[in-house]
Design a protein around this motif. Structure first.
Motif, PDB file in Angstrom:
ATOM      1  N   ARG A  31      60.502  -9.803  44.587  1.00  0.00           N
ATOM      2  CA  ARG A  31      61.407 -10.959  44.693  1.00  0.00           C
ATOM      3  C   ARG A  31      61.752 -11.239  46.160  1.00  0.00           C
ATOM      4  N   PHE A  34      58.814 -12.788  47.803  1.00  0.00           N
ATOM      5  CA  PHE A  34      58.701 -14.193  47.398  1.00  0.00           C
ATOM      6  C   PHE A  34      59.672 -15.072  48.193  1.00  0.00           C
ATOM      7  N   ASN A  38      58.718 -18.072  50.647  1.00  0.00           N
ATOM      8  CA  ASN A  38      59.265 -19.400  50.377  1.00  0.00           C
ATOM      9  C   ASN A  38      59.854 -20.027  51.636  1.00  0.00           C
ATOM     10  N   LYS A  52      52.158 -17.082  46.602  1.00  0.00           N
ATOM     11  CA  LYS A  52      53.419 -17.814  46.433  1.00  0.00           C
ATOM     12  C   LYS A  52      53.481 -18.460  45.035  1.00  0.00           C
ATOM     13  N   SER A  53      52.373 -19.052  44.601  1.00  0.00           N
ATOM     14  CA  SER A  53      52.344 -19.671  43.267  1.00  0.00           C
ATOM     15  C   SER A  53      52.509 -18.640  42.156  1.00  0.00           C
ATOM     16  N   GLU A  56      56.150 -17.779  42.063  1.00  0.00           N
ATOM     17  CA  GLU A  56      56.900 -18.879  41.459  1.00  0.00           C
ATOM     18  C   GLU A  56      56.727 -18.879  39.945  1.00  0.00           C
ATOM     19  N   GLN A  57      55.495 -18.729  39.479  1.00  0.00           N
ATOM     20  CA  GLN A  57      55.226 -18.713  38.046  1.00  0.00           C
ATOM     21  C   GLN A  57      55.925 -17.525  37.391  1.00  0.00           C
ATOM     22  N   SER A  59      58.566 -15.979  38.373  1.00  0.00           N
ATOM     23  CA  SER A  59      60.018 -16.143  38.345  1.00  0.00           C
ATOM     24  C   SER A  59      60.445 -17.109  37.244  1.00  0.00           C
ATOM     25  N   ILE A  60      59.574 -18.066  36.908  1.00  0.00           N
ATOM     26  CA  ILE A  60      59.883 -19.002  35.825  1.00  0.00           C
ATOM     27  C   ILE A  60      59.722 -18.313  34.478  1.00  0.00           C
TER      28      ILE A  60
END
Length: 173
Positions: A31, A34, A38, A52-53, A56-57, A59-60
């Motif tokens: 985290r 990330f 970011n 990065k993607s 992001e994925q 974390s969603i």
């Protein structure tokens, strides 16, 4: 143009970056990494853009399936971008031998056409025949030279294009 693009990609995707990221992933909370990614603009690097993607994925919705889909989308996008970058160059490489072939056909047409007009006339002297045959062979020589001038640069450009594309493919993979 292609040299600069591959050189720029190579500069933002060194092997040391992969090793550094791997080390940080083992030592740092993902985290935190990330959040650091970011804040920084790493969009030029395929590796960091993909990483990065993935973060992001994740974390969603933490899902290996969704993360794999994100990576697949990046791979398809990068492959399409890379291939479109070579389309003009490949068309140019393809056109060189075609232009050489057109020149060959024209050269042969002119050489043989001139000789056929001569054959239709009154031929009495051997020296005149010999002179016209020299014209024909000169025209054929020109025709084959045009073919060579179309094929040789095409071969050289194709080799350079293949080397560049292979290097770019290695960077993305």
């Amino acid at each position: 143009f292609m040299f600069r693009r591959v050189k720029a990609l190579d500069a933002v995707s060194p092997l040391s970056l992969i090793i550094d990221i791997s080390t940080k992933l083992n030592q740092t909370n993902p985290r935190d990494l990330f959040l650091k990614l970011n804040k920084t603009n790493f969009d030029m690097s395929p590796l960091l853009r993909r990483l990065k993607s993935v973060f992001e994925q994740w974390s969603i919705k933490p899902s290996l399936h969704n993360t794999t889909l994100v990576l697949d989308q990046h791979s398809l996008y990068d492959e399409e971008t890379m291939n479109s970058g070579y389309s003009f160059l490949k068309t140019f490489v393809w056109s060189l031998p075609v232009l050489g072939l057109i020149g060959t056909v024209l050269g042969i047409f002119l050489a043989v056409g001139g000789f056929s007009k001569f054959l239709g006339g009154n031929i009495d002297e051997i020296e005149v025949i010999r002179e016209k045959l020299v014209d024909v062979t000169g025209g054929l020589s020109y025709a084959f030279l045009i073919t060579l001038l179309g094929l040789f640069p095409s071969l050289v450009l194709m080799l350079i294009t293949s080397v560049l594309q292979s290097k770019e493919e290695r960077i993305y993979s």
